[in-house]
Design a protein around this motif. Structure first.
Motif, PDB file in Angstrom:
ATOM      1  N   GLN A 199       0.819  -1.208   0.000  1.00 14.11           N
ATOM      2  CA  GLN A 199       0.000   0.000   0.000  1.00 14.11           C
ATOM      3  C   GLN A 199       0.852   1.257   0.000  1.00 14.11           C
ATOM      4  O   GLN A 199       0.521   2.250  -0.650  1.00 14.11           O
ATOM      5  N   GLU A 200       1.968   1.195   0.718  1.00 11.23           N
ATOM      6  CA  GLU A 200       2.872   2.348   0.716  1.00 11.23           C
ATOM      7  C   GLU A 200       3.418   2.617  -0.680  1.00 11.23           C
ATOM      8  O   GLU A 200       3.448   3.758  -1.142  1.00 11.23           O
ATOM      9  N   LEU A 201       3.840   1.570  -1.331  1.00 15.50           N
ATOM     10  CA  LEU A 201       4.412   1.745  -2.668  1.00 15.50           C
ATOM     11  C   LEU A 201       3.372   2.278  -3.642  1.00 15.50           C
ATOM     12  O   LEU A 201       3.658   3.142  -4.478  1.00 15.50           O
ATOM     13  N   ILE A 202       2.161   1.792  -3.519  1.00 15.49           N
ATOM     14  CA  ILE A 202       1.081   2.288  -4.366  1.00 15.49           C
ATOM     15  C   ILE A 202       0.860   3.781  -4.125  1.00 15.49           C
ATOM     16  O   ILE A 202       0.733   4.564  -5.068  1.00 15.49           O
ATOM     17  N   SER A 203       0.847   4.168  -2.863  1.00 18.10           N
ATOM     18  CA  SER A 203       0.640   5.582  -2.541  1.00 18.10           C
ATOM     19  C   SER A 203       1.801   6.450  -2.995  1.00 18.10           C
ATOM     20  O   SER A 203       1.607   7.485  -3.630  1.00 18.10           O
ATOM     21  N   LEU A 204       2.984   6.020  -2.687  1.00 14.94           N
ATOM     22  CA  LEU A 204       4.170   6.833  -2.965  1.00 14.94           C
ATOM     23  C   LEU A 204       4.383   7.038  -4.456  1.00 14.94           C
ATOM     24  O   LEU A 204       4.809   8.105  -4.880  1.00 14.94           O
ATOM     25  N   CYS A 205       4.103   6.012  -5.235  1.00 17.53           N
ATOM     26  CA  CYS A 205       4.464   6.058  -6.647  1.00 17.53           C
ATOM     27  C   CYS A 205       3.272   5.969  -7.588  1.00 17.53           C
ATOM     28  O   CYS A 205       3.439   6.006  -8.799  1.00 17.53           O
ATOM     29  N   GLU A 206       2.087   5.846  -7.030  1.00 16.26           N
ATOM     30  CA  GLU A 206       0.878   5.730  -7.846  1.00 16.26           C
ATOM     31  C   GLU A 206       1.010   4.682  -8.933  1.00 16.26           C
ATOM     32  O   GLU A 206       0.756   4.944 -10.111  1.00 16.26           O
ATOM     33  N   ILE A 207       1.403   3.511  -8.518  1.00 15.22           N
ATOM     34  CA  ILE A 207       1.454   2.405  -9.451  1.00 15.22           C
ATOM     35  C   ILE A 207       0.265   1.485  -9.154  1.00 15.22           C
ATOM     36  O   ILE A 207      -0.437   1.674  -8.158  1.00 15.22           O
TER      37      ILE A 207
END
Lengths: 154, 154
Positions: free
Chosen positions: B33-41
């Motif tokens: 979830q962090e990676l999705i938020s940080l990088c909008e992937i």
DNA sequence: GAGTCTATCGTTAGTAT
DNA sequence: CATACTAACGATAGACT
């Protein structure tokens, strides 16, 4: 240095975002593999990103196919129930999904089905091709296929 | 305390394995979830485990369905090429897969197709449920289904 | 940009409750 | 069995090359 607490908001700066992406993607994959090893569970991840045309799939393409298939093999009523009860789903706009359905229905249907079937069959893993005991699914197919669309049209 | 370096081997002790599983699964989902938020992937994970009948799916059931669909929508020739070129795939024993294929080829082929088609259609997202024009797939089906086994037999 | 490096933060194994 | 705690480990942001 004295790095502050990490904000989990979108990183606006392209270079920083890319750097974070690369680092964290590696970390995520590693964590997945560790959990699989430590606990002998089955897991996979899929990740699309703007830097590569192709998605990242782990722990391996084959294992991911297997896990996805297992997931899909769950009976649809269960999947549907689960989906409906989840908060994450209720947050999604039903209107948005409706739109998609309408839009998609406009495209040439012969081509659509052809593509769907082709990709589907092709995407199958090797180990799901057994069907012992599944002798007459035809009724089930036509019966179940329309359950979701009906739900959406209400 | 003085906890030593963590061995990444399978944890034999049931209670310890379960504890680690629960903790790390949470960590993994959070990282995603962090990676999705940080990088909008776009990313998703699926995890089967012996403690729950149902798999863990994240970041949400719907998003996972979307990501999986996107993955499957890649043209199959590309998927195949990717699969074959990937190190992770080459590590899998081709012999093992060959065995599976051979074994599976023994089952009734009509039933096989029936199930494959059923699961395929059934598992599809909302936008693939139209069937108008599904009039003559038989040629395509029989043609494509065996492409992968053939490749493996070489 | 892509690699290194390291201080600092975040995760978690082991323990206690 | 779950939950809380906390020392120690591991991940990684930011700096540098």
């Amino acid at each position: 240095m004295t790095r502050g607490k990490v904000s989990l908001a979108y990183i606006a700066k392209d270079s920083a975002r890319k750097a974070t992406f690369t680092k964290r993607k590696g970390g995520l994959i590693k964590k997945t593999q560790e959990l699989i090893s430590l606990c002998e569970i089955e897991a996979c991840g899929i990740l699309f990103n703007p830097y590569d045309l192709e998605p990242e799939v782990w722990p391996s393409q084959l294992k991911a196919q297997q896990v996805i298939q297992k997931f899909r093999n769950l009976s649809q009523p269960e999947q549907s129930r689960r989906m409906m009860n989840q908060e994450s789903f209720t947050k999604e706009s039903v209107e948005k999904i409706k739109e998609k359905v309408t839009k998609k229905q406009k495209v040439n249907q012969q081509n659509q089905m052809t593509q769907v079937m082709y990709q589907c069959l092709y995407g199958k893993g090797f180990e799901h091709l057994s069907t012992d005991g599944l002798n007459d699914m035809s009724g089930l197919i036509s019966q179940k296929l329309w359950e979701i669309p009906r739900r959406l049209e209400s």
